[in-house]
Design a protein around this motif. Structure first.
Motif, PDB file in Angstrom:
ATOM      1  N   GLU A  56      14.853  43.508  16.429  1.00 54.80           N
ATOM      2  CA  GLU A  56      14.312  42.175  16.688  1.00 54.80           C
ATOM      3  C   GLU A  56      15.401  41.282  17.300  1.00 54.80           C
ATOM      4  OE1 GLU A  56      11.564  40.865  16.909  1.00 54.80           O
ATOM      5  OE2 GLU A  56      11.695  38.720  16.430  1.00 54.80           O
ATOM      6  N   ALA A  57      16.623  41.402  16.811  1.00 59.12           N
ATOM      7  CA  ALA A  57      17.739  40.635  17.389  1.00 59.12           C
ATOM      8  C   ALA A  57      17.868  40.964  18.875  1.00 59.12           C
ATOM      9  CB  ALA A  57      19.032  40.952  16.648  1.00 59.12           C
ATOM     10  N   VAL A  58      17.797  42.257  19.193  1.00 56.76           N
ATOM     11  CA  VAL A  58      17.938  42.682  20.590  1.00 56.76           C
ATOM     12  C   VAL A  58      16.755  42.178  21.423  1.00 56.76           C
ATOM     13  CG1 VAL A  58      17.992  44.700  22.120  1.00 56.76           C
ATOM     14  CG2 VAL A  58      19.424  44.657  20.062  1.00 56.76           C
ATOM     15  N   ARG A  59      15.547  42.209  20.861  1.00 54.89           N
ATOM     16  CA  ARG A  59      14.374  41.706  21.595  1.00 54.89           C
ATOM     17  C   ARG A  59      14.553  40.240  21.998  1.00 54.89           C
ATOM     18  NH1 ARG A  59       9.626  38.832  20.929  1.00 54.89           N
ATOM     19  NH2 ARG A  59      10.226  38.216  18.836  1.00 54.89           N
ATOM     20  N   LYS A  60      15.138  39.441  21.092  1.00 56.44           N
ATOM     21  CA  LYS A  60      15.350  38.018  21.358  1.00 56.44           C
ATOM     22  C   LYS A  60      16.354  37.773  22.486  1.00 56.44           C
ATOM     23  CE  LYS A  60      14.427  36.297  16.701  1.00 56.44           C
ATOM     24  NZ  LYS A  60      13.699  35.070  17.110  1.00 56.44           N
ATOM     25  N   LEU A 114      30.688  29.942  22.915  1.00 54.82           N
ATOM     26  CA  LEU A 114      30.945  30.439  24.270  1.00 54.82           C
ATOM     27  C   LEU A 114      31.298  31.922  24.266  1.00 54.82           C
ATOM     28  CD1 LEU A 114      31.398  29.855  27.339  1.00 54.82           C
ATOM     29  CD2 LEU A 114      33.765  29.278  26.747  1.00 54.82           C
ATOM     30  N   TRP A 115      32.079  32.357  23.274  1.00 54.04           N
ATOM     31  CA  TRP A 115      32.541  33.741  23.201  1.00 54.04           C
ATOM     32  C   TRP A 115      31.836  34.540  22.103  1.00 54.04           C
ATOM     33  CZ3 TRP A 115      36.443  36.331  26.034  1.00 54.04           C
ATOM     34  CH2 TRP A 115      37.136  35.539  26.959  1.00 54.04           C
ATOM     35  N   GLY A 116      31.118  33.867  21.196  1.00 56.26           N
ATOM     36  CA  GLY A 116      30.683  34.574  19.994  1.00 56.26           C
ATOM     37  C   GLY A 116      29.199  34.730  19.760  1.00 56.26           C
ATOM     38  N   THR A 117      28.370  34.014  20.526  1.00 55.01           N
ATOM     39  CA  THR A 117      26.946  33.900  20.196  1.00 55.01           C
ATOM     40  C   THR A 117      26.225  35.234  19.948  1.00 55.01           C
ATOM     41  OG1 THR A 117      26.624  31.742  21.199  1.00 55.01           O
ATOM     42  CG2 THR A 117      24.703  33.209  21.166  1.00 55.01           C
ATOM     43  N   PHE A 118      26.286  36.148  20.897  1.00 58.34           N
ATOM     44  CA  PHE A 118      25.441  37.352  20.816  1.00 58.34           C
ATOM     45  C   PHE A 118      25.909  38.312  19.709  1.00 58.34           C
ATOM     46  CE2 PHE A 118      24.244  35.205  24.552  1.00 58.34           C
ATOM     47  CZ  PHE A 118      22.884  35.453  24.687  1.00 58.34           C
ATOM     48  N   PRO A 119      27.217  38.634  19.640  1.00 66.83           N
ATOM     49  CA  PRO A 119      27.686  39.461  18.517  1.00 66.83           C
ATOM     50  C   PRO A 119      27.454  38.790  17.159  1.00 66.83           C
ATOM     51  CG  PRO A 119      29.273  39.478  20.298  1.00 66.83           C
ATOM     52  CD  PRO A 119      28.267  38.434  20.643  1.00 66.83           C
ATOM     53  N   ARG A 120      27.453  37.463  17.122  1.00 68.68           N
ATOM     54  CA  ARG A 120      27.197  36.766  15.852  1.00 68.68           C
ATOM     55  C   ARG A 120      25.751  36.961  15.398  1.00 68.68           C
ATOM     56  NH1 ARG A 120      29.377  33.326  12.421  1.00 68.68           N
ATOM     57  NH2 ARG A 120      28.118  31.703  11.461  1.00 68.68           N
ATOM     58  N   VAL A 121      24.818  36.928  16.337  1.00 65.34           N
ATOM     59  CA  VAL A 121      23.416  37.178  15.978  1.00 65.34           C
ATOM     60  C   VAL A 121      23.241  38.624  15.507  1.00 65.34           C
ATOM     61  CG1 VAL A 121      21.052  37.329  16.875  1.00 65.34           C
ATOM     62  CG2 VAL A 121      22.493  35.352  17.449  1.00 65.34           C
TER      63      VAL A 121
END
Ligand code: ZN
Ligand code: CU
Length: 481
Positions: free
Chosen positions: A398-402, A376-383
């Motif tokens: 590529e991470a940002v494109r996703k 809930l709080w961590g997904t995007f910074p974790r990727v």
């Protein structure tokens, strides 16, 4: 004479398309991106020197259950803190609307969204009007849940819908699409919809194509029969002529570990014939309502909430059962209604799915859980920080494109997801060398590090580690987007 409201200088531009980063500046005017690359000296009424930090399109969380959180917690700190500027709500077959529950308790998993009094929107238009009247910090694109339609239409859910019931659901779905819903979701794994045959889904999905809408699905099976479920999903998409999105793609249960080597080629083969998308969250544990069939498959189960036993929140289910001197089954019974986190995936599968080129990032976070899954709080910074920088699964671009141009294209959000003139100024400033999730299974509601500034339509919503209080978010309606 300054031409722009705001100019970012000395930025590392990551434009969302996957193109290599480049140094430059970016100008914002009236909530939109005005210029990208070279902005003349003194062109901004306000100028911010980013000192080489990354500037990217705001992230799009394609898989959320934030239907009610948008209204109940409009700062949306759990998402804005990750750089998320748009959430797609109504996933897994459950949406807050259209459903009026006069005094009846919502059947699981609808209770992930709220209690009896929270289901108060007779039509989808009423729900969207409530969002318009009380905007959140971030934008919302809204799906209609097939299970929600069933609960509001059928007296019993353990059978296929009759022809009359399908007509009634079609009327509601049609109203929702007219109001601006971007598609329909299903949750065939869950009791309210597991008795729905493909024909029922196809009758409803027939409305999606003329509306330019899509179909997302929490499939019937993500374990032993995952390939059959993929085929069911592809068949629906092909028969209805609509794009499909496989939600939170995974294979669960020890016996299925490694089987993304079968599912991903199956998806790739289907993509040669029809439009198939997928999303994933970056953790080897799932989370939903507490169910014996899930507990059986999991290596370990943590309680995320329980109505009769709030003190069990955050506890290991097996430990709890031992302490109570009862079987696991009896403990599950005692805790109901309740939610849980299940450790039931293989890390290698998680990585393989994340790295698959058409996989979008979706948190599947559960904002009303007492002790939520850290996604809930961590997904995007974790990727960005863990899987891209630390593990090296893919480049940062590529991470940002996703998280940006890919989901914007899939969900038909035409002016989002890229740093380009005319696009909405939904933006995130982050430090590529420090960005990382800090939410853990023990302390899940912990904001990430390295997300420095987040803007929605040119207005800051997250700055210096806290919400700004501004609420510039809008409903992104398919018809008017
Ligand atoms: Zn789901
Ligand atoms: Cu979900």
């Amino acid at each position: 004479m300054p031409d722009f409201d705001l100019v970012f200088r000395n930025a590392t531009l990551i434009d969302g398309t996957g193109a290599p980063r480049r140094a430059g500046s970016l100008a914002v005017e009236a909530g939109r991106i005005g210029l990208v690359g070279d902005v003349p000296e003194g062109a901004g009424r306000d100028e911010i020197d980013l000192g080489g930090k990354a500037l990217a399109p705001g992230f799009i969380d394609v898989h959320t259950h934030d239907d009610r959180a948008l209204l109940a917690e409009p700062s949306m700190a759990m998402k804005a803190s990750q750089g998320v500027t748009t959430v797609v709500v109504g996933n897994c077959g459950v949406s807050l609307a259209p459903l009026l529950l006069d005094g009846r308790a919502p059947p699981p998993p609808l209770d992930l969204l709220g209690g009896t009094g929270d289901f108060r929107y007779r039509s989808f238009a009423e729900y969207l009007a409530a969002l318009d009247a009380a905007p959140a910090a971030v934008n919302a694109a809204c799906l209609v849940g097939h299970s929600t339609l069933r609960v509001g239409t059928m007296d019993r859910l353990d059978r296929p819908a009759t022809a009359d019931e399908i007509e009634a659901m079609k009327t509601k779905l049609g109203e929702a699409l007219d109001a601006g819903a971007v598609g329909m979701s299903s949750g065939l794994f869950y009791a309210p919809a597991s008795a729905a045959p493909p024909a029922e889904l196809e009758s409803l999905a027939a409305l999606l194509r003329p509306a330019g809408a899509l179909y997302t699905t929490h499939m019937r099976d993500e374990g032993d029969h995952v390939l059959d479920s993929l085929d069911e999903t592809f068949a629906l998409g092909a028969n209805a002529g609509v794009p499909v999105v496989v939600s939170h793609h995974k294979v669960t249960g020890r016996g299925n570990f490694g089987r993304t080597t079968e599912t991903l080629p199956r998806i790739a083969a289907a993509q040669a014939r029809q439009h198939v998308g997928l999303d994933a969250y970056p953790y080897p544990a799932s989370s939903t309502v507490l169910r014996p069939v899930m507990v059986e498959r999991a290596e370990k189960t943590l309680v995320t909430w329980s109505v009769p036993h709030p003190e069990a929140t955050g506890r290991d289910l097996a430990e709890l059962a031992r302490e109570w001197g009862v079987t696991i089954e009896a403990a599950i019974e005692r805790l109901q209604p309740a939610g849980a986190i299940y450790f039931m995936m293989d890390e290698a599968d998680v990585r393989r799915v994340l790295a698959f080129p058409s996989t979008m990032i979706g948190s599947d976070g559960l904002p009303h859980d007492a002790h939520p899954h850290p996604r809930l709080w961590g997904t995007f910074p974790r990727v960005l920080g863990h899987y891209s920088r630390e593990v090296g699964l893919f480049p940062l671009e590529e991470a940002v494109r996703k998280m940006t141009s890919l989901p914007a294209a899939e969900f038909g959000l035409r002016d989002r997801g890229r740093l380009a003139p005319g696009f909405a100024a939904d933006l995130v400033v982050f430090d590529p060398s420090t960005v990382i999730d800090r939410a853990t299974f023990e302390a899940p509601a912990t904001p990430s590090a390295g997300i420095e500034l987040v803007l929605v339509a040119g207005t800051p919503v997250w700055r210096d580690g806290r919400p700004t209080g501004s609420r510039p978010g809008r409903v992104l309606r398919r018809k008017t987007a």
